[in-house]
Design an enzyme around this catalytic site. Structure first.
Site, PDB file in Angstrom:
ATOM      1  N   ASP A  96      -3.639 -35.776 -30.768  1.00  0.00           N
ATOM      2  CA  ASP A  96      -2.271 -35.486 -31.208  1.00  0.00           C
ATOM      3  C   ASP A  96      -1.355 -35.137 -30.039  1.00  0.00           C
ATOM      4  O   ASP A  96      -1.094 -33.969 -29.761  1.00  0.00           O
ATOM      5  CB  ASP A  96      -2.254 -34.365 -32.252  1.00  0.00           C
ATOM      6  CG  ASP A  96      -2.735 -34.846 -33.599  1.00  0.00           C
ATOM      7  OD1 ASP A  96      -2.805 -36.070 -33.790  1.00  0.00           O
ATOM      8  OD2 ASP A  96      -3.053 -34.019 -34.468  1.00  0.00           O
ATOM      9  N   ARG A 117     -11.101 -33.091 -37.269  1.00  0.00           N
ATOM     10  CA  ARG A 117     -10.539 -31.912 -36.611  1.00  0.00           C
ATOM     11  C   ARG A 117     -11.162 -30.645 -37.196  1.00  0.00           C
ATOM     12  O   ARG A 117     -11.764 -30.682 -38.261  1.00  0.00           O
ATOM     13  CB  ARG A 117      -9.022 -31.857 -36.845  1.00  0.00           C
ATOM     14  CG  ARG A 117      -8.288 -33.125 -36.461  1.00  0.00           C
ATOM     15  CD  ARG A 117      -7.409 -33.609 -37.626  1.00  0.00           C
ATOM     16  NE  ARG A 117      -6.746 -34.877 -37.300  1.00  0.00           N
ATOM     17  CZ  ARG A 117      -5.663 -34.967 -36.556  1.00  0.00           C
ATOM     18  NH1 ARG A 117      -5.108 -33.868 -36.088  1.00  0.00           N
ATOM     19  NH2 ARG A 117      -5.128 -36.134 -36.296  1.00  0.00           N
ATOM     20  N   ASP A 141       8.531 -38.482 -43.927  1.00  0.00           N
ATOM     21  CA  ASP A 141       8.501 -39.889 -44.319  1.00  0.00           C
ATOM     22  C   ASP A 141       7.284 -40.643 -43.796  1.00  0.00           C
ATOM     23  O   ASP A 141       7.126 -41.829 -44.072  1.00  0.00           O
ATOM     24  CB  ASP A 141       9.784 -40.591 -43.860  1.00  0.00           C
ATOM     25  CG  ASP A 141      10.035 -40.456 -42.354  1.00  0.00           C
ATOM     26  OD1 ASP A 141       9.085 -40.133 -41.615  1.00  0.00           O
ATOM     27  OD2 ASP A 141      11.191 -40.663 -41.926  1.00  0.00           O
ATOM     28  N   ASP A 173      -5.601 -27.666 -36.609  1.00  0.00           N
ATOM     29  CA  ASP A 173      -5.636 -29.042 -37.110  1.00  0.00           C
ATOM     30  C   ASP A 173      -5.432 -30.051 -35.989  1.00  0.00           C
ATOM     31  O   ASP A 173      -5.537 -31.258 -36.210  1.00  0.00           O
ATOM     32  CB  ASP A 173      -4.588 -29.251 -38.208  1.00  0.00           C
ATOM     33  CG  ASP A 173      -3.181 -28.928 -37.725  1.00  0.00           C
ATOM     34  OD1 ASP A 173      -2.939 -27.764 -37.378  1.00  0.00           O
ATOM     35  OD2 ASP A 173      -2.328 -29.833 -37.693  1.00  0.00           O
ATOM     36  N   ARG A 220      -4.089 -45.880 -32.525  1.00  0.00           N
ATOM     37  CA  ARG A 220      -4.957 -45.058 -31.682  1.00  0.00           C
ATOM     38  C   ARG A 220      -6.401 -45.170 -32.152  1.00  0.00           C
ATOM     39  O   ARG A 220      -6.676 -45.464 -33.320  1.00  0.00           O
ATOM     40  CB  ARG A 220      -4.481 -43.612 -31.637  1.00  0.00           C
ATOM     41  CG  ARG A 220      -4.252 -42.921 -32.959  1.00  0.00           C
ATOM     42  CD  ARG A 220      -3.626 -41.551 -32.712  1.00  0.00           C
ATOM     43  NE  ARG A 220      -3.566 -40.742 -33.910  1.00  0.00           N
ATOM     44  CZ  ARG A 220      -3.077 -39.509 -33.945  1.00  0.00           C
ATOM     45  NH1 ARG A 220      -2.623 -38.949 -32.843  1.00  0.00           N
ATOM     46  NH2 ARG A 220      -3.063 -38.817 -35.063  1.00  0.00           N
TER      47      ARG A 220
END
Length: 520
Positions: free
Chosen positions: A279, A199, A134, A269, A192
């Site tokens: 991440d 990446r 989502d 990634d 952020r």
């Protein structure tokens, strides 16, 4: 609120021509335009004063409705076109094909004081890359990312940054441990910030699609904006670019090892082309020193991304990036030569880093053996990494037999420190004392320098969980307390001594403290 917008990524690189926000495979493009999702009742929980300044904003700006709406995705900055990036990646060693920004939306690029910052919302709604998800994020993972990215910066670890943490006002359905027990959680959005969110996977997807034209465009763009010192694009420049990425990636991972950080999901990634920690998903901090520990429940069986494997995984991921860049160079020798330099560089930099943790500022032939034996001892019984290295600075060569007294607070179960364990430690401390006596630096100077390498405070997993538990009850003070504590991780901060302790027993097996998933 005034921001100096200077978009480059979505102006100089090819866009996905389809503008509908539908799940799809994207070809011959680096991104897709997408608008953040409007939320029901956004509420700002915390803002980083440091990052406000970096972007040229003020505290007054942060208190405005404009700020709230922009950084929760409820309004778009004038003259900007938000977008989601297209990339692929190897996940747990297997090529996963197209991935992309499934729950991240880039708002704009901002220039201030000759620095360019990309601004990105995480959890602001679905994108063409959301697959079956989502595009939203929940409060627990958002708190962890917000606190950790800023904490890592102050530890001296290359990282993306965080500007703000907000509630969306929406409820989000998540199965935290993927065990069929889905539940509604508070939705949240983190803003952020980084010079770039590129990446390894951004380049991999284009190589996999055999789209050499777009690949060259993207690499040339990257060099122009982030590696301009390398000069005009050429095959030699591409090799230098790859070597720069290798060096910055290695530097980042060495810092992870220094402070006891485990990323948890080092897929290609999730590796930044700029060598930034990116991440913050199922990450964790070593409590007991353990090379085999991983915080990621998805990785619990094979432990591919365990603490002791991070340097090797960095090498493996760089090999995949080299494969992606090969179509531009068309010769393997240069790439292989750079890749083959990694193991020797990694070993040398690791030993150099460990010397600084031990207060050794000259080189000795027996240093590697001393370090290897230390790592063995740290795993004889559960030994807290942060407390051990911080307290080690109190060790005196005049009282080498008292080494165990210096570090005893780092042991989780004192009864496990039997005679055999004591003998191993006493032998090590004796050798350590002999080695320290070869240094010319004074004991006081050594302690000061060691305390600038070995942090006293890190974002232990249970600390983040306490903040999450409070936040779920509508109490947000602990977020601010931890945020401020972690701005000075190397300082003594006697008023915060309560955080310089081992993980409490209740947190040993608690979800969120010892077990984490990619669920966000």
């Amino acid at each position: 609120m005034q921001l100096h917008i200077k978009d480059t990524f979505n102006k100089e690189l090819p866009a996905d021509p389809i503008v509908e926000n539908t799940r799809r495979q994207v070809k011959n493009a680096c991104y897709s335009f997408v608008t953040p999702k409007h939320t029901k009742k956004p509420e700002l929980l915390h803002v980083s004063p440091e990052m406000l300044m970096e972007l040229g904003l003020t505290q007054k700006d942060a208190e405005s409705n404009t700020f709230l709406n922009v950084f929760t995705g409820n309004s778009v900055l004038p003259n900007t076109k938000p977008y989601a990036m297209c990339y692929g990646g190897h996940q747990f060693g297997n090529w996963a094909g197209q991935l992309g920004d499934g729950r991240a939306i880039n708002l704009a690029e901002v220039e201030h004081n000759n620095k360019l910052w990309a601004i990105q919302l995480k959890g602001a709604g679905e994108t063409p890359y959301s697959r079956t998800a989502d595009g939203l994020a929940v409060l627990r993972s958002s708190i962890r990312e917000y606190l950790c990215s800023e904490a890592m910066h102050h530890l001296g670890v290359p990282t993306t940054r965080a500007l703000s943490l907000a509630l969306s006002g929406d409820q989000v359905l998540r199965d935290m441990l993927y065990n069929g027990n889905a539940a509604l959680e508070k939705g949240a959005i983190v803003c952020r910030v980084a010079p770039s969110f590129l990446r390894f996977g951004n380049y991999q997807i284009l190589a996999a699609q055999e789209d050499t034209t777009t690949l060259k465009t993207l690499v040339d763009y990257t060099i122009k904006h982030h590696f301009s010192h390398l000069g005009a694009p050429s095959k030699n420049t591409y090799l230098q670019f790859f070597e720069s990425v290798l060096n910055s990636t290695l530097k980042m991972i060495i810092h992870w090892q220094r402070v006891g950080f485990v990323h948890g999901v080092m897929n290609t990634d999730n590796l930044s082309i700029l060598g930034l920690t990116i991440d913050y998903g199922p990450y964790g901090w070593l409590e007991g020193y353990d090379n085999d520990w991983t915080p990621n429940t998805t990785d619990s069986q094979f432990k591919r991304y365990r603490f002791g494997a991070q340097l090797d995984i960095g090498h493996w991921n760089l090999f995949q990036l080299a494969n992606a860049l090969y179509p531009l160079i068309e010769e393997a020798d240069g790439l292989e030569s750079i890749l083959n330099s990694y193991p020797q560089k990694a070993k040398a930099q690791y030993i150099a880093m460990m010397r600084t943790k031990l207060g050794l500022y000259t080189e000795d032939d027996k240093d590697e053996e001393l370090i290897i034996n230390l790592e063995k001892n740290l795993q004889l019984t559960e030994t807290d990494m942060t407390i051990f290295f911080r307290n080690l600075s109190h060790f005196s060569t005049k009282h080498s037999q008292d080494g165990l007294k210096v570090i005893k607070d780092a042991f989780y179960i004192l009864s496990d420190v039997n005679d055999t364990v004591k003998t191993e430690w006493n032998t090590w401390f004796n050798n350590y004392a002999i080695r320290l006596n070869k240094e010319t630096i004074s004991a006081k100077e050594r302690q000061l320098k060691m305390n600038q390498t070995n942090p006293k405070y890190v974002l232990r997993n249970y600390m983040a969980q306490l903040a999450i538990d409070d936040a779920n009850k509508g109490e947000y003070k602990l977020i601010d307390d931890l945020f401020n504590l972690l701005k000075k991780p190397y300082d003594e901060q006697p008023e915060n001594q309560k955080w310089f302790v081992k993980r409490p027993d209740w947190a040993r097996y608690k979800v969120g403290c010892s077990m984490l998933s990619c669920s966000s």
